[in-house]
Design a protein around this motif. Sequence first.
Motif, PDB file in Angstrom:
ATOM      1  N   ARG A 123     -17.021   1.789 -19.398  1.00 12.52           N
ATOM      2  CA  ARG A 123     -18.447   1.995 -19.651  1.00 12.52           C
ATOM      3  C   ARG A 123     -19.103   2.682 -18.454  1.00 12.52           C
ATOM      4  N   ALA A 124     -18.808   2.184 -17.256  1.00  9.04           N
ATOM      5  CA  ALA A 124     -19.440   2.724 -16.050  1.00  9.04           C
ATOM      6  C   ALA A 124     -19.123   4.205 -15.864  1.00  9.04           C
ATOM      7  N   LYS A 125     -17.871   4.589 -16.050  1.00 12.82           N
ATOM      8  CA  LYS A 125     -17.476   5.987 -15.852  1.00 12.82           C
ATOM      9  C   LYS A 125     -18.070   6.886 -16.931  1.00 12.82           C
ATOM     10  N   LEU A 126     -18.004   6.459 -18.177  1.00 14.58           N
ATOM     11  CA  LEU A 126     -18.560   7.266 -19.264  1.00 14.58           C
ATOM     12  C   LEU A 126     -20.061   7.454 -19.099  1.00 14.58           C
ATOM     13  N   GLU A 127     -20.760   6.383 -18.767  1.00 14.36           N
ATOM     14  CA  GLU A 127     -22.213   6.489 -18.574  1.00 14.36           C
ATOM     15  C   GLU A 127     -22.556   7.338 -17.355  1.00 14.36           C
ATOM     16  N   SER A 128     -21.761   7.235 -16.299  1.00 13.05           N
ATOM     17  CA  SER A 128     -21.975   8.050 -15.107  1.00 13.05           C
ATOM     18  C   SER A 128     -21.761   9.533 -15.413  1.00 13.05           C
ATOM     19  N   ASP A 129     -20.687   9.842 -16.132  1.00 14.49           N
ATOM     20  CA  ASP A 129     -20.415  11.235 -16.498  1.00 14.49           C
ATOM     21  C   ASP A 129     -21.508  11.773 -17.417  1.00 14.49           C
ATOM     22  N   LEU A 130     -21.956  10.963 -18.364  1.00 18.06           N
ATOM     23  CA  LEU A 130     -23.022  11.395 -19.269  1.00 18.06           C
ATOM     24  C   LEU A 130     -24.301  11.693 -18.482  1.00 18.06           C
ATOM     25  N   ALA A 131     -24.638  10.827 -17.549  1.00 17.34           N
ATOM     26  CA  ALA A 131     -25.827  11.055 -16.714  1.00 17.34           C
ATOM     27  C   ALA A 131     -25.678  12.337 -15.899  1.00 17.34           C
ATOM     28  N   PHE A 132     -24.480  12.592 -15.376  1.00 18.52           N
ATOM     29  CA  PHE A 132     -24.232  13.818 -14.612  1.00 18.52           C
ATOM     30  C   PHE A 132     -24.422  15.052 -15.488  1.00 18.52           C
ATOM     31  N   TYR A 133     -23.864  15.037 -16.695  1.00 20.11           N
ATOM     32  CA  TYR A 133     -23.993  16.186 -17.595  1.00 20.11           C
ATOM     33  C   TYR A 133     -25.454  16.441 -17.935  1.00 20.11           C
ATOM     34  N   ARG A 134     -26.172  15.379 -18.246  1.00 16.85           N
ATOM     35  CA  ARG A 134     -27.592  15.537 -18.607  1.00 16.85           C
ATOM     36  C   ARG A 134     -28.418  16.029 -17.420  1.00 16.85           C
ATOM     37  N   GLN A 135     -28.129  15.499 -16.234  1.00 19.14           N
ATOM     38  CA  GLN A 135     -28.862  15.938 -15.046  1.00 19.14           C
ATOM     39  C   GLN A 135     -28.512  17.380 -14.694  1.00 19.14           C
ATOM     40  N   SER A 136     -27.265  17.753 -14.861  1.00 28.40           N
ATOM     41  CA  SER A 136     -26.859  19.133 -14.596  1.00 28.40           C
ATOM     42  C   SER A 136     -27.561  20.097 -15.542  1.00 28.40           C
ATOM     43  N   LEU A 137     -27.695  19.723 -16.797  1.00 31.02           N
ATOM     44  CA  LEU A 137     -28.431  20.529 -17.764  1.00 31.02           C
ATOM     45  C   LEU A 137     -29.890  20.669 -17.335  1.00 31.02           C
ATOM     46  N   ALA A 138     -30.513  19.557 -17.007  1.00 37.52           N
ATOM     47  CA  ALA A 138     -31.928  19.589 -16.594  1.00 37.52           C
ATOM     48  C   ALA A 138     -32.114  20.420 -15.326  1.00 37.52           C
ATOM     49  N   ASP A 139     -31.216  20.259 -14.364  1.00 32.10           N
ATOM     50  CA  ASP A 139     -31.315  21.019 -13.111  1.00 32.10           C
ATOM     51  C   ASP A 139     -31.153  22.519 -13.359  1.00 32.10           C
ATOM     52  N   PHE A 140     -30.171  22.883 -14.182  1.00 29.12           N
ATOM     53  CA  PHE A 140     -29.945  24.302 -14.472  1.00 29.12           C
ATOM     54  C   PHE A 140     -31.176  24.897 -15.153  1.00 29.12           C
ATOM     55  N   GLN A 141     -31.726  24.199 -16.121  1.00 32.84           N
ATOM     56  CA  GLN A 141     -32.908  24.706 -16.813  1.00 32.84           C
ATOM     57  C   GLN A 141     -34.100  24.824 -15.856  1.00 32.84           C
TER      58      GLN A 141
END
Length: 183
Positions: A156-174
């Motif tokens: 759970r911890a790794k999946l949620e961490s990776d999901l947060a990273f992907y979402r933050q990377s999207l927001a940062d790029f935009q």
Amino acid sequence: MPEPGQARSLVEAHVYLDLAVSGGSAQASVTETPDGWLVRAGGLEVPVPYEAEQAARRTGTTFGTGVSELLDPGQWTLIGATYASRALEGALFFTADPSPDPGRFQAVVADWSYAADALAEALKFLPDGAEALPPETFWTELGRSARDAEPERFTRAKLESDLAFYRQSLADFQRLHAGDTAS
């Protein structure tokens, strides 16, 4: 799961065919039926009910509502990682080349979005209160191989961490590059 079921969206049907058939979605044909669509490629047929596609659109879920009958959480995690890798590479090239190109910008946004959405699909298999995806949720050879190779990737911890990273990377790029596409 012994036999694949139906897709929850047309996008999920195409992703499934990409994994199951060489050239999958590139050679897929879509036929409308009284109940929905039938997506075919390489001898495989994937039904997509109208109700499922409408639910996906209504809720804004790329791959559909509920839990996938076609792809297991190991496959979804690998799909997410593939899209994230493409997004990282695309973002680097986008940043290195200052010429405005809305298509390149949208490709990176789409890749980050698909990476996050695919990982969210893997998380749907996680039972309430569980710390890791149960072994029985991995029914494909690819999914089981991924889990056997890196079991820590499916906590759970790794999946949620990776999901947060992907979402933050999207927001940062935009945030950083949305103005770079104007000519």
